[in-house]
Design an enzyme around this catalytic site. Structure first.
Site, PDB file in Angstrom:
ATOM      1  CD  GLU A  92      -2.913  -0.785   2.467  1.00 32.96           C
ATOM      2  OE1 GLU A  92      -2.740   0.208   3.204  1.00 32.96           O
ATOM      3  OE2 GLU A  92      -3.759  -1.654   2.703  1.00 32.96           O
ATOM      4  CB  CYS A 105       1.887   7.197   3.907  1.00 34.37           C
ATOM      5  SG  CYS A 105       2.251   5.947   5.169  1.00 34.37           S
ATOM      6  CB  CYS A 112       4.370  -5.586   9.809  1.00 32.39           C
ATOM      7  SG  CYS A 112       5.149  -4.725  11.186  1.00 32.39           S
ATOM      8  CB  CYS A 116       1.131  -3.201  16.898  1.00 31.28           C
ATOM      9  SG  CYS A 116       2.797  -2.508  16.965  1.00 31.28           S
ATOM     10  CB  CYS A 119      -1.206  -2.568  13.733  1.00 25.30           C
ATOM     11  SG  CYS A 119      -0.572  -1.903  12.176  1.00 25.30           S
ATOM     12  CB  CYS A 341      -1.441   1.549   7.892  1.00 23.45           C
ATOM     13  SG  CYS A 341       0.018   1.013   7.001  1.00 23.45           S
TER      14      CYS A 341
END
Length: 365
Positions: A92, A105, A112, A116, A119, A341
């Site tokens: 993205e 961004c 990832c 978290c 997230c 995100c």
């Protein structure tokens, strides 16, 4: 065979490569100008560059390695791009319109591993780092979109806050920054570039010692170890005390302001007592720190977290201000599209997987 992205080379690296292959230093400046000022997307279109050079470059490099897969446009002018990489992975990139300019961004990893618990980016684990060229090309794709849609508009600001932990891809991140801030190319000012980290202490120190001189943001999101460990598993390895030591090193070395990012989660970290604790944590660093309060964008897969009430956000902000802490509430962008995100990427992957399963069932029947 997949070729390396030409965007992955800094000007110094491009110059060295061309000299090694028998070309003059001036050729590098011609190629650089064609890529970043004229924004050509085909080596053959580099009219001012000798044909022998463009032919050589085409044999070894690619200009386009990202393909637009999905594009979402918000009523507020935000545009979210889902790009497909050469290996089929999706990433993205987001264009946001501000009063101060146009901000992009970028993503630095496919997936990832920070984990978290609130997230969307971490819903899919990291499969690889992006190359510096794949990160730069995100900026170029957005700029080419602007060239077509609104000629004259320029990307003026960059935030490295997309999918992935930037400091876990430090070398490619560093080359990316050197490319986009080069004054002979995109010339995006260092003070207009911000890198966000979840708190890799050793890399914060390395970042302070580097020649990059761009802005730093820390994803803090909690005022104490108990809450931070609960919502950010990285805190088990790098507790707040160790993180703040690295921040102190950065502040002493650079004397640059940092941003402490703080997502407000209803009944988790948004009470006035949390605000007082956060103010105490910031403490003597207040002259070089700004707390950025972030209203949470709910994610279906993380239904245990809810957006803080408006009164709680205002109350948290007021407590910090009364304690002498510089703070702000982040303006929201793209609320009518997949705002969080990583949300668009995970949704598209599920959609593609469902389509494949349906196709298989139809083929069998």
């Amino acid at each position: 065979m997949k070729k390396e992205s030409i965007y992955g080379l800094t000007l110094d690296q491009l110059t060295a490569w061309l000299i090694e292959h028998g070309h003059k230093k001036s050729r590098a400046l011609q190629v650089w100008d064609a890529l970043y000022r004229k924004r050509v997307t085909d080596f053959a279109a580099m009219a001012e560059v000798h044909e022998d050079c463009t032919r050589l470059l085409a044999e070894h490099f690619s200009i386009e390695t990202l393909e637009e897969h999905v594009k979402q446009q918000s009523a507020d002018g935000t545009v979210k791009f889902l790009f497909r990489l050469q290996d089929g992975n999706l990433i993205e990139t987001v264009l946001m319109r501000h009063k101060f300019g146009l901000s992009v961004c970028v993503t630095t990893q496919v997936g990832c591993n920070i984990g978290c618990s609130f997230c969307a980016s971490g819903l899919l684990k990291k499969s690889r780092d992006l190359s510096s060229g794949e990160i730069v090309e995100q900026i170029m794709k957005v700029q080419l979109y602007l060239d077509q849609e609104r000629p004259g508009d320029q990307v003026s600001h960059v935030v490295v806050m997309g999918i992935g932990e930037p400091f876990d891809n430090f070398v490619n991140l560093s080359d990316f920054i050197r490319v986009i801030k080069d004054h002979k190319g995109l010339a995006i000012g260092p003070r207009h570039i911000t890198v966000s980290t979840s708190g890799l202490a050793d890399k914060i120190i390395e970042f302070a010692d580097s020649d990059l001189h761009v802005n730093l943001a820390i994803s803090l999101h909690a005022p104490n170890n108990e809450i931070r460990t609960r919502i950010m598993k990285i805190n088990r390895a790098i507790p707040i005390e160790k993180l703040m030591q690295a921040i102190d090193y950065y502040l002493d070395k650079t004397n640059r302001r940092i941003t402490l990012e703080y997502i407000l989660l209803k009944d988790v970290n948004d009470g006035k007592e949390h605000a007082l604790e956060l103010a105490e944590l910031v403490g003597h660093r207040r002259n070089l720190a700004n707390v950025n309060l972030i209203p949470y964008n709910p994610v279906d897969e993380h239904s245990q977290y809810q957006r803080s009430e408006s009164e709680s956000i205002t109350g948290f902000y007021d407590v910090l201000k009364k304690q002498g802490i510089s703070c702000s509430v982040r303006l929201e962008h793209g609320v009518d599209i997949d705002a969080a995100c990583g949300q668009l990427r995970s949704k598209q992957i599920r959609k593609d997987a469902k389509g494949s399963r349906n196709a298989e069932r139809e083929a069998i029947s």
